[in-house]
Each structure stands twice: as C-alpha cells, then as structure tokens.
Design an enzyme around this catalytic site. Structure first.
Site, PDB file in Angstrom:
ATOM      1  N   LYS A  86       0.846  -1.200   0.000  1.00 58.71           N
ATOM      2  CA  LYS A  86       0.000   0.000   0.000  1.00 58.71           C
ATOM      3  C   LYS A  86       0.877   1.244   0.000  1.00 58.71           C
ATOM      4  O   LYS A  86       1.861   1.310   0.736  1.00 58.71           O
ATOM      5  CB  LYS A  86      -0.882   0.004   1.262  1.00 58.71           C
ATOM      6  CG  LYS A  86      -1.879   1.150   1.321  1.00 58.71           C
ATOM      7  CD  LYS A  86      -3.103   0.831   0.491  1.00 58.71           C
ATOM      8  CE  LYS A  86      -4.086   1.996   0.450  1.00 58.71           C
ATOM      9  NZ  LYS A  86      -3.639   3.064  -0.472  1.00 58.71           N
ATOM     10  N   LYS A 110       5.341   2.880   8.362  1.00 59.18           N
ATOM     11  CA  LYS A 110       4.108   3.556   8.758  1.00 59.18           C
ATOM     12  C   LYS A 110       2.983   2.537   8.956  1.00 59.18           C
ATOM     13  O   LYS A 110       2.225   2.595   9.934  1.00 59.18           O
ATOM     14  CB  LYS A 110       3.722   4.571   7.678  1.00 59.18           C
ATOM     15  CG  LYS A 110       2.643   5.548   8.081  1.00 59.18           C
ATOM     16  CD  LYS A 110       2.291   6.494   6.933  1.00 59.18           C
ATOM     17  CE  LYS A 110       3.495   7.245   6.419  1.00 59.18           C
ATOM     18  NZ  LYS A 110       3.111   8.209   5.343  1.00 59.18           N
ATOM     19  N   LYS A 122       5.108   2.601  -3.173  1.00 54.77           N
ATOM     20  CA  LYS A 122       4.963   3.984  -3.622  1.00 54.77           C
ATOM     21  C   LYS A 122       5.273   4.020  -5.112  1.00 54.77           C
ATOM     22  O   LYS A 122       6.079   3.230  -5.621  1.00 54.77           O
ATOM     23  CB  LYS A 122       5.914   4.920  -2.878  1.00 54.77           C
ATOM     24  CG  LYS A 122       5.674   6.400  -3.124  1.00 54.77           C
ATOM     25  CD  LYS A 122       4.398   6.909  -2.474  1.00 54.77           C
ATOM     26  CE  LYS A 122       4.554   7.061  -0.987  1.00 54.77           C
ATOM     27  NZ  LYS A 122       3.409   7.815  -0.376  1.00 54.77           N
ATOM     28  N   SER A 379      -7.596   5.045   4.350  1.00 57.58           N
ATOM     29  CA  SER A 379      -7.590   4.225   3.135  1.00 57.58           C
ATOM     30  C   SER A 379      -7.846   2.762   3.470  1.00 57.58           C
ATOM     31  O   SER A 379      -8.491   2.033   2.699  1.00 57.58           O
ATOM     32  CB  SER A 379      -6.249   4.366   2.408  1.00 57.58           C
ATOM     33  OG  SER A 379      -6.162   5.609   1.747  1.00 57.58           O
TER      34      SER A 379
END
Length: 488
Positions: A86, A110, A122, A379
């Site tokens: 993610k 994170k 990313k 999200s």
C-alpha cells in the site's frame, strides 16, 4: 487534488545544500540508527532495508498538439511480507527510482506503526501536472493502471495505490475505472484496487481530511500527556499554543483547522507564492477560501505581514508543522527555526543532520511515520468497505438508534423526566446512529491513540526519542513477522 509544489518553490523553502544526503540515504540513516537499538542480526537488517521490487517503464502520450511524449513511470514495493502492499501515486517531475524506494520504506514502517495489514509501496509518473491538460492526465493515469495490471502490480490483494502529491480522488477514480474495465470480470473486489476514490466510485467519507486530522489526533495525544511531556522536556498542552505551517494543501489546511478548533492558534503559513504571519492568529477557513479563489496566499488581506519568501517559517512559535515536501528542514536552514516542537505532517521532512542541530537547541520531534499515518488508515477503512461490498454502519446504524431510544424510554419511565425529541434538535442528534464519516473519524482516532501510546511506552522504556521509538516498534514488528513466517 493534493497540492503539488513547483521545484522552484521547494528549493526556496528548503534551500538544500549540494552536500545534503539523498532522500533514500536519509531514510536509511534513520533505519540504521533504529537498527542499532535492536539485537537483530546484520544480515537480516540488510534484507529489511532493501526494496523487494521496483519497476520503471515508459508510457507514450499523444499531447493535445499531436506530438508524442515519453513519460517515465515508477512503482516500488519495499516489502511484500504482507499483501497487498500500500502506498501513494504521485505526479512529480522530480520522481525517480530512489525516491519511490525511500517512500515505500517509510510506508512499510508507517503501516507497521499503525498495525495495518500491508507492506509498503509507492509510485508515480514523472510529470508536472500543471503543464498537462485534464485529457492528457486522464490518458496517463488510465495507461499507467493498465501497465501496472499487466505486470501484476495492482489489485485489491496485490498492490493498492492511493493519492499523493499531484493526485486526488479524480485520478484515483480514473485508475479504479481503468482497472475495473481491464480486469473487473475476473476480480469481484476490483473497486478495492485503489483508495482515495470519489465516494460514488467506492470511496469513503472523511478520507480527504484524514491525514491532517491524524496529525491533530497524534499531536494532541502526545502534548496532552503532561507526565510524558515533562519527563521528556516537551512543552505540554496544545490549547493556546502558537502554530506555523509549511504547506497549505489538504494536509496543512485540515491540520490547521482541527488544531484551531481545539484551541491552538495558527500564526503563520508558508506556500509556494510566499508566506504570511500574524501573531494574533490566522483563520484557516478564511485563508483556505482566499487561497481557493486566488490560487495562492499572496495578497491575503487579514495577515499582519506578508513575505515574498519563506520567512514566516522562522518566526518564533510553539509548534512548527512541515506539510510540504521531504527534506525541507535541512542542515542549511535548521538554525533559523525558533520553534519548540516540530510535528511532521510531510514524509521525511527533516534530514538527520538538521535533527541533530535542532535537538541540541532543545527542539522535540513528533515523527512523520506516526503523525501522518491518518491517510493510509482511512484508506484501510475504504479498502475494507470495498472488500465487504457494504458501506460502514449499514447493518448497525438503525439498531443503534433504536437501542438509544429504548434506553431513553427506560430512563424516562424510571425518573419521570421527559425529553421531547421532536422539538429538541440537540437530543435528536445525540440519538442518531453513527454516519460513515463518524465511523471513519472515530476509527482513525482510536488507531492514532493506540499507536501513539505504544510509541510513548517504547520511548520511555528505552529512553529514546519518539522517532526512534516509532522506527524501533516498526522494525521489531517486521522482524517478528519474518521470524514466524520464514524467508523461503
């Protein structure tokens, strides 16, 4: 659309020296510093630091004038120990392989800090979106999605992009639509291939506010813990504190909005067209309305001072919130800051060299991988909604309302008191069941509170900074996974 600064503005804000380390090297420096606190073997640490997979490819774009331009595209998956991976998708003319590798590592950590079931990723396209038409951007986003799908780099169970610099619900909705048309007949969860979509495309209320709101929740939870603050020489309390913000896009605006509502005072804001300062306070709502109309903050009439550069950042304040780019606090400008606390809303805004300079001055850092995790947490809720194929609260909202009315009726029967709900709007509001946004906000608040608590406990136990505590917790969770799952 999440705000995208020009490179000229970025350098004006950050003034990065040639000798400053690269962003990837910066992230790895923090990794190494946290790794030294563990007893994890060096060979495993080397593996945890490396990116599992990164791809670069090129997309042909037929411009509106008929010319063909070759656009570089990237996607990095730092760790695939948990699937899906993610992380955001940005549109930036400065994106490169190292940048997406660094950002994907931050996403792994994170996600671990917030206990989200994802690996880190990313990606993005190497363009300045300001120089392209809506048609051109849509064409690129759709083609980017198809190429990711061909390479098995997107899907609700594989890799789930989200919004980032230069992208928002419009771009995410295009990606979802392209993927659904390409593979939707084979994937019942196709709408979960991306998050940050428009609500009528499977998005969730509250996603837009979530990163800035998460910054507020985490800052509040740390600063309102007086005992912890006093033990760590952090000025306690958020109410009454003065705040200066760098970057007034979605993250900066919502962080300012919620902090002011809680009782903090916004006294400075820096944007790409200059900065403003007013010791008596700046109204975030009014400034946002002006910025939306004028496309910037220059000329805002209700501020005491306007600067052509970033000078407002260096005024005295209690809390400074960098909400722009990475490395905006570096060794060249570190000595200029006159704040007591830096609450990092951007990804990697502080270089290690700058942190060492500011720490010697007594400045305390609230780390990015904890504070700005609100976006990926919301999200996560959107992704769950897409997998469940049902909006949050649909099965329980009316039951909760009915239970409240029955409880009110029991209270009235036992006490003789009467509440005329039909005429008392406040009472009627209290008896309502939670809306989807209510559930997102309370879920986000719970997630941030739990993660902040765990970070503070580690910082206290090991007598380390909050940043190192967050990195340490994330690294130990990553190591714990591989200890059980193995490497085969």
């Amino acid at each position: 659309m999440i705000q995208a600064f020009s490179r000229r503005a970025l350098f004006r804000f950050s003034q990065i020296e040639e000798a400053e380390v690269s962003f990837l090297a910066q992230v790895q420096q923090y990794f190494d510093k946290a790794a030294a606190l563990t007893d994890i073997p060096p060979d495993l640490l080397n593996f945890y630091k490396k990116t599992d997979c990164v791809i670069k490819f090129h997309l042909p774009l037929v411009r509106d004038d008929g010319t063909v331009e070759c656009i570089a595209a990237f996607r990095a998956q730092h760790k695939t120990h948990r699937l899906p991976t993610k992380g955001g998708t940005r549109l930036s003319e400065h994106i490169n392989t190292e940048e997406v590798e660094a950002l994907s590592l931050l996403m792994t950590f994170k996600n671990a800090v917030l206990e989200l079931p994802y690996g880190g990723a990313k990606g993005g396209l190497k363009i300045n979106p300001k120089n392209y038409s809506k048609r051109e951007i849509e064409t690129l986003m759709r083609r980017f999605t198809i190429e990711l799908a061909k390479k098995n780099f997107i899907g609700a169970a594989i890799d789930v992009p989200g919004p980032d610099l230069g992208t928002g619900e419009r771009e995410m909705s295009w990606m979802k639509d392209a993927y659904s048309k390409f593979a939707g007949h084979l994937d019942i969860n196709a709408s979960g291939c991306v998050t940050g979509k428009a609500i009528n495309q499977g998005g969730i209320p509250g996603r837009t506010e979530s990163t800035g709101l998460g910054v507020f929740y985490a800052t509040r939870e740390i600063l309102e813990d007086t005992e912890f603050c006093l033990q760590n020489n952090i000025p306690p309390g958020l109410r009454g504190k003065s705040v200066i913000i760098q970057g007034f896009g979605a993250v900066g605006y919502y962080a300012a909005k919620y902090m002011q509502a809680y009782g903090a005072k916004i006294i400075g804001v820096a944007e790409q067209d200059g900065s403003i300062y007013d010791p008596n306070g700046i109204d975030p709502e009014d400034l946002q309305a002006y910025k939306t109309t004028k496309k910037g903050i220059k000329g805002y009439p209700k501020a005491a001072q306007f600067f052509e550069d970033e000078s407002a950042l260096y005024q005295e304040c209690d809390i400074f919130i960098p909400a722009a780019f990475e490395q905006t606090i570096n060794k060249k400008n570190a000595d200029k800051f006159k704040c007591k606390v830096i609450a990092e809303a951007a990804n990697g805004p502080t270089t290690l060299a700058a942190e060492e300079i500011l720490t010697k001055k007594g400045v305390k850092f609230l780390p990015d991988i904890l504070l700005n995790a609100g976006g990926v947490t919301a999200s996560y809720f959107e992704w769950l909604k897409n997998l469940d194929h049902i909006r949050p609260g649909r099965l329980t909202r009316r039951w909760e309302e009915s239970s409240k009315y029955k409880l009110l009726e029991a209270i009235q029967l036992s006490t003789g008191l009467r509440v005329d709900v039909a005429r008392n709007q406040q009472a009627a509001k209290l008896l309502e069941g939670p809306s989807p946004k209510d559930l997102v906000f309370t879920g986000l608040e719970e997630s941030m509170m739990v993660s902040v608590k765990a970070t503070k406990e580690t910082a206290t136990r090991l007598k380390i900074s909050l940043r190192m505590a967050a990195y340490y917790n994330a690294l130990m969770k990553l190591h714990g996974h591989y200890e059980i799952a193995g490497f085969r």
